[in-house]
Scaffold this active site. Structure first.
Site, short mmCIF file in Angstrom:
data_model
loop_
_atom_site.label_atom_id
_atom_site.label_comp_id
_atom_site.label_asym_id
_atom_site.label_seq_id
_atom_site.Cartn_x
_atom_site.Cartn_y
_atom_site.Cartn_z
CE LYS A 1 44.33 47.82 6.39
NZ LYS A 1 45.30 46.72 6.50
C1 LIG Z 1 42.49 47.78 12.35
C2 LIG Z 1 43.91 48.02 11.93
N1 LIG Z 1 44.63 48.97 12.53
C3 LIG Z 1 45.90 49.24 12.20
C4 LIG Z 1 46.52 48.53 11.18
C5 LIG Z 1 47.95 48.82 10.87
O1 LIG Z 1 48.11 49.34 9.57
P1 LIG Z 1 49.56 49.45 8.95
O2 LIG Z 1 49.92 48.12 8.38
O3 LIG Z 1 49.43 50.51 7.87
O4 LIG Z 1 50.49 49.89 10.02
C6 LIG Z 1 45.81 47.53 10.50
C7 LIG Z 1 46.46 46.76 9.43
O5 LIG Z 1 45.98 45.84 8.87
C8 LIG Z 1 44.48 47.27 10.89
O6 LIG Z 1 43.77 46.30 10.27
#
Ligand SMILES: Cc1ncc(COP(=O)(O)O)c(C=O)c1O
Length: 391
Positions: free
Chosen positions: A189
Site C-alpha cells: 500500500k
Molecule cells: C479496497 C480494499 N479494502 C480493504 C483491503 C484490506 O486491507 P488489509 O489487507 O489491510 O486488511 C484491501 C486490501 O488490499 C483493499 O484493496
C-alpha cells in the site's frame, strides 16, 4: 529491462525505529502505536485515529461500532477487494452489491440514489475510494454528493480508504469526512507497516467502542495497565471483543513511512502523469478518469481498460507484458463474479453492466515511488507496441 509490479521502499528510518522498539522491551501495542495514531490523526485531520492490525479488522470494528446487526443489509460496490464485503458477513449482515461508474470504478450519487430507492431499509454504506481517488462524497455543480444523500436517508457512511492515503477531496482529507474511515498499511500500500490498518472518526462514541473492541472488549488499554497508577491486574471485560491491535514493531515501521508519505505521493503522481501523457490516444485503451485534480489522489493503482477490438485480449496482453519483464495485476474480478457472493446472493453479471465492462479489459500497471522514468517509458512503449499490433 525488468519492471516489477511493486517495489517496496523501507529505506528510511524504519530499521532505526524498529531497533528502538526491540531495545525498549515493549513489543506489542504501546508508545509507538500511540504516536502513530496521534500523527496519523493530525495528517488526515481526524478527531480520533485507532491503529489496527489490518484494514479488514478496522472495517470490522467500524461496522461493529456503528451497530450493524445480524440480518441488516449494507451497500457495497462490486468493484472492490473481498475485505470490503466480507466484514459485512462477519456481522451476519448481508451485502447489497452496487455497480460502479466506468472510468473511475467509483460509486456515484446517481448509483447510490437508485440503490436507496430499491432498498429503502438499508442504513449503512461502505464506499470504496478505488485506486486512491476519493468517491464523490461532496456535491458538485448543484448535484448532491453521496454523503449528503446518505445523511438525508439516515445512512451511515464507512469509507474503505485502503487505497487512499494521502487523498484529498476538495479541502478535506479522506479520513475526516464520513462517519468512519479505514486505511490499509498492507505491504504494497501507499504506506506500510507490513500488515496494519487505521480507523479514523470524528465521533467520540464510535472511537471509544472501536478502541474497546480492538482488544478483547477490555475496558482499559493494556499499555495503560502497565503505566498508570491503577493496579495493573484490574480490568473489566465489557463485550466479547477481538484481537485487532497493532504491535509497536509494526507501528515503528509506520512512523518512518508516515514521515515520507507526501514524498511517496509526489513520486506516484509523477508516475501517473507519465502514463497519462505517454499513453494518451493509445488505441483500444481507456485510461483512468479523474473527477478532481490528479494532484489530490494517492495513486495506489494505475488501472487501465483494454477496449473491444484490441488486437489481443486482456489475459494475453498481461502475458505479453510479462514476457517483456513487466509485472501487472488486476483490480478487480468484481465480487459478483466470486463464487461465494455469486451463489449466496444469486448475482447475475447483467445487473452490473459497468463493472462488467471494466472487468472484461482491466489490468493495473506498475506504480510505486521508485519507478524510474526510463522504466515508465519502457512500459508505455511495450504496451503501445502490443496495442498497435507490432508485437
Ligand atoms: C479496497 C480494499 N479494502 C480493504 C483491503 C484490506 O486491507 P488489509 O489487507 O489491510 O486488511 C484491501 C486490501 O488490499 C483493499 O484493496
Amino acid at each position: 529491462m525488468k519492471v516489477p509490479y511493486c517495489r517496496i521502499a523501507c529505506d528510511g528510518n524504519e530499521l532505526a525505529y524498529v531497533r528502538e522498539v526491540l531495545a525498549s522491551g515493549w513489543l506489542t501495542t504501546g508508545a509507538k502505536a500511540l504516536e502513530l495514531e496521534r500523527r496519523f490523526a493530525e495528517v488526515v485531520q481526524a478527531g480520533h485515529a485507532i491503529a489496527a492490525n489490518s484494514c479488514t479488522s478496522a472495517l470490522h470494528l467500524a461496522l461493529e461500532a456503528l451497530g450493524v446487526k445480524a440480518g441488516d443489509e449494507v451497500f457495497v460496490p462490486t468493484m472492490t477487494f473481498t475485505a470490503s464485503a466480507e466484514v459485512i458477513r462477519y456481522m451476519n449482515a448481508h451485502p447489497v452489491f452496487l455497480d460502479v461508474e466506468y472510468g473511475t470504478s467509483l460509486l456515484t450519487p446517481g448509483i447510490v440514489r437508485e440503490a436507496i430507492r430499491e432498498h429503502p431499509g438499508v442504513k449503512t454504506l461502505v464506499v470504496v475510494h478505488y485506486g486512491g481517488q476519493a468517491a464523490p462524497l461532496f456535491g458538485r455543480g448543484g448535484e448532491q454528493g453521496i454523503l449528503e444523500i446518505c445523511r438525508q436517508h439516515g445512512i451511515r457512511v464507512v469509507e474503505d480508504a485502503a487505497h487512499a492515503f494521502p487523498t484529498k477531496l476538495g479541502d478535506a482529507m479522506v479520513g475526516s469526512i464520513g462517519d468512519v474511515t479505514c486505511f490499509s498499511f498492507y505491504a504494497n500500500k501507499t504506506i506500510t507497516t507490513g500488515e496494519g490498518g487505521m480507523l479514523t472518526t470524528n465521533d467520540a462514541a464510535i472511537a471509544a467502542r472501536a478502541r474497546t473492541m480492538r482488544l478483547h472488549g477490555i475496558d482499559r488499554v493494556v499499555w495503560d495497565r502497565f503505566t498508570s497508577a491503577k493496579p495493573g491486574w484490574e480490568y473489566d471485560v465489557v463485550a466479547p471483543g477481538f484481537k485487532y491491535n497493532m504491535p509497536d514493531i509494526n507501528a515503528a515501521i509506520g512512523l518512518a513511512q508516515l514521515e515520507r508519505a507526501w514524498d511517496f505521493q509526489r513520486e506516484r503522481l509523477r508516475c501517473a502523469k507519465h502514463y497519462l501523457r505517454d499513453l494518451a490516444g493509445a488505441p483500444h485503451l481507456d485510461l483512468p478518469v479523474s473527477h478532481g485534480p490528479v494532484e489530490d489522489q494517492a495513486w495506489h493503482l494505475f488501472p487501465v481498460v483494454l477496449t473491444p477490438g484490441a488486437p489481443v485480449g486482456r489475459d494475453r496482453c498481461i502475458e505479453m507484458l510479462a514476457e517483456k519483464g513487466i509485472g501487472t495485476s488486476v483490480h478487480y474480478r468484481p465480487l459478483h463474479r466470486m463464487s461465494y457472493y455469486r451463489d449466496t446472493y444469486h448475482l447475475k453479471p447483467e445487473d452490473f453492466p459497468q463493472a462488467e465492462r471494466i472487468w472484461s479489459g482491466c489490468f493495473s500497471l506498475p506504480i510505486f515511488p521508485t519507478l524510474g522514468d526510463d522504466e515508465l517509458s519502457y512500459v508505455c512503449g511495450v504496451l503501445r507496441d502490443i496495442l498497435e499490433g507490432r508485437e
